[in-house]
Design a protein around this motif. Structure first.
Motif, mmCIF file in Angstrom:
data_model
loop_
_atom_site.group_PDB
_atom_site.id
_atom_site.type_symbol
_atom_site.label_atom_id
_atom_site.label_comp_id
_atom_site.label_asym_id
_atom_site.label_seq_id
_atom_site.Cartn_x
_atom_site.Cartn_y
_atom_site.Cartn_z
ATOM 1 N N ALA A 1 40.957 44.786 34.624
ATOM 2 C CA ALA A 1 41.244 45.549 35.836
ATOM 3 C C ALA A 1 40.759 44.801 37.084
ATOM 4 O O ALA A 1 41.416 44.833 38.121
ATOM 5 C CB ALA A 1 40.596 46.925 35.759
ATOM 6 N N ILE A 2 39.626 44.115 36.978
ATOM 7 C CA ILE A 2 39.137 43.306 38.095
ATOM 8 C C ILE A 2 40.137 42.212 38.415
ATOM 9 O O ILE A 2 40.441 41.941 39.581
ATOM 10 C CB ILE A 2 37.746 42.729 37.786
ATOM 11 N N LEU A 3 40.688 41.580 37.384
ATOM 12 C CA LEU A 3 41.685 40.538 37.592
ATOM 13 C C LEU A 3 42.921 41.095 38.286
ATOM 14 O O LEU A 3 43.446 40.491 39.236
ATOM 15 C CB LEU A 3 42.069 39.894 36.256
ATOM 16 N N ASP A 4 43.386 42.260 37.844
ATOM 17 C CA ASP A 4 44.552 42.873 38.482
ATOM 18 C C ASP A 4 44.268 43.230 39.936
ATOM 19 O O ASP A 4 45.134 43.069 40.804
ATOM 20 C CB ASP A 4 44.991 44.119 37.713
ATOM 21 N N LEU B 1 42.081 41.717 41.894
ATOM 22 C CA LEU B 1 41.932 40.470 42.648
ATOM 23 C C LEU B 1 43.276 39.935 43.113
ATOM 24 O O LEU B 1 43.423 39.534 44.265
ATOM 25 C CB LEU B 1 41.258 39.399 41.792
ATOM 26 N N VAL B 2 44.243 39.882 42.212
ATOM 27 C CA VAL B 2 45.506 39.231 42.539
ATOM 28 C C VAL B 2 46.522 40.177 43.177
ATOM 29 O O VAL B 2 47.622 39.743 43.496
ATOM 30 C CB VAL B 2 46.122 38.546 41.296
ATOM 31 N N HIS B 3 46.183 41.427 43.363
ATOM 32 C CA HIS B 3 47.110 42.362 43.996
ATOM 33 C C HIS B 3 47.439 41.866 45.398
ATOM 34 O O HIS B 3 46.551 41.456 46.108
ATOM 35 C CB HIS B 3 46.505 43.772 44.062
ATOM 36 N N PRO B 4 48.638 41.826 45.828
ATOM 37 C CA PRO B 4 49.904 42.413 45.382
ATOM 38 C C PRO B 4 50.732 41.512 44.478
ATOM 39 O O PRO B 4 51.869 41.824 44.169
ATOM 40 C CB PRO B 4 50.634 42.657 46.684
ATOM 41 N N THR C 1 39.823 32.435 41.757
ATOM 42 C CA THR C 1 39.183 31.795 40.612
ATOM 43 C C THR C 1 37.668 31.870 40.725
ATOM 44 O O THR C 1 36.971 32.218 39.770
ATOM 45 C CB THR C 1 39.631 30.321 40.516
ATOM 46 N N ARG C 2 37.154 31.534 41.895
ATOM 47 C CA ARG C 2 35.701 31.507 42.076
ATOM 48 C C ARG C 2 35.085 32.899 42.056
ATOM 49 O O ARG C 2 33.999 33.098 41.513
ATOM 50 C CB ARG C 2 35.368 30.792 43.375
ATOM 51 N N VAL C 3 35.768 33.872 42.639
ATOM 52 C CA VAL C 3 35.249 35.244 42.648
ATOM 53 C C VAL C 3 35.265 35.818 41.232
ATOM 54 O O VAL C 3 34.292 36.449 40.807
ATOM 55 C CB VAL C 3 36.067 36.131 43.616
ATOM 56 N N TYR C 4 36.331 35.590 40.485
ATOM 57 C CA TYR C 4 36.403 36.107 39.117
ATOM 58 C C TYR C 4 35.310 35.486 38.252
ATOM 59 O O TYR C 4 34.683 36.166 37.444
ATOM 60 C CB TYR C 4 37.784 35.837 38.520
#
Length: 189
Positions: free
Chosen positions: A127-130, A132-135, A173-176
């Motif tokens: 869910a964090i990945l989703d 992050l990359v939204h939209p 990438t760095r935040v994840y």
């Protein structure tokens, strides 16, 4: 400058940057724009900043309450643009405030209490990945297992938004990595 309505922090002290972001959100609400009408219902829970070595801009993660996440996602592109105009040294990302629950153990005596699937480590990290990359949309995932025991994930994004997304991929990438401890790299499909 009434920021108390835009920032509801439950624990810890309110930082100066959180006050500045809350003030900026209040200003956006009062601007009378289209997103200002939606912003009247919304508030944030905290803001975390990350600076990375070699990165041109810092990252600012705006945590929002999970029940309000869908409303934030509706206006996220315009809201992030407005925040980045006010704070040009930051790249903003809106993330839902989620909690990971430990698996029930027999030692605690709570074998009948089950944790929701949405509170597992794997689900929260996805869910964090989703968020992050939204939209932009994740079209595929692949995990590479290396011979030295490490692994990395390859995330495929929709090729339709490639021009807009490429400028933010290094931050994602760095935040994840900082939030989850997992290595990821992005490609387009």
């Amino acid at each position: 400058m009434f920021t108390g309505r835009k920032l509801h922090k439950t624990s810890g002290d309110v930082t100066d940057f959180e006050k500045q972001v809350a003030t900026a959100l209040f200003d956006i609400e009062e601007s009378g724009s289209e997103i200002g009408v939606v912003m009247k219902k919304l508030y944030i829970t905290s803001v975390k900043t990350f600076s990375f070595e070699g990165a041109a801009r810092k990252a600012a993660l705006v945590y929002v309450p999970f029940p309000l996440l869908n409303l934030f996602k509706e206006i996220s592109e315009r809201l992030v643009t407005e925040l980045e105009k006010k704070f040009p040294e930051y790249q903003f990302v809106i993330i839902g405030a989620r909690k990971i629950m430990a698996a029930p153990s027999r030692a605690a005596g709570n074998t009948t209490v089950l944790r929701p699937r949405s509170r597992t480590l794997t689900t929260v990290h996805e869910a964090i990945l989703d968020d992050l990359v939204h939209p932009y949309h994740v079209t595929g995932k692949r995990t590479h297992f290396k011979s030295n025991g490490t692994n990395s994930m390859e995330i495929f994004l929709d090729n339709g938004h490639r021009a807009e997304a490429e400028a933010r991929l290094d931050t994602y990438t760095r935040v994840y990595r900082r939030l989850t401890g997992k290595n990821i790299q992005f490609n387009f499909q």
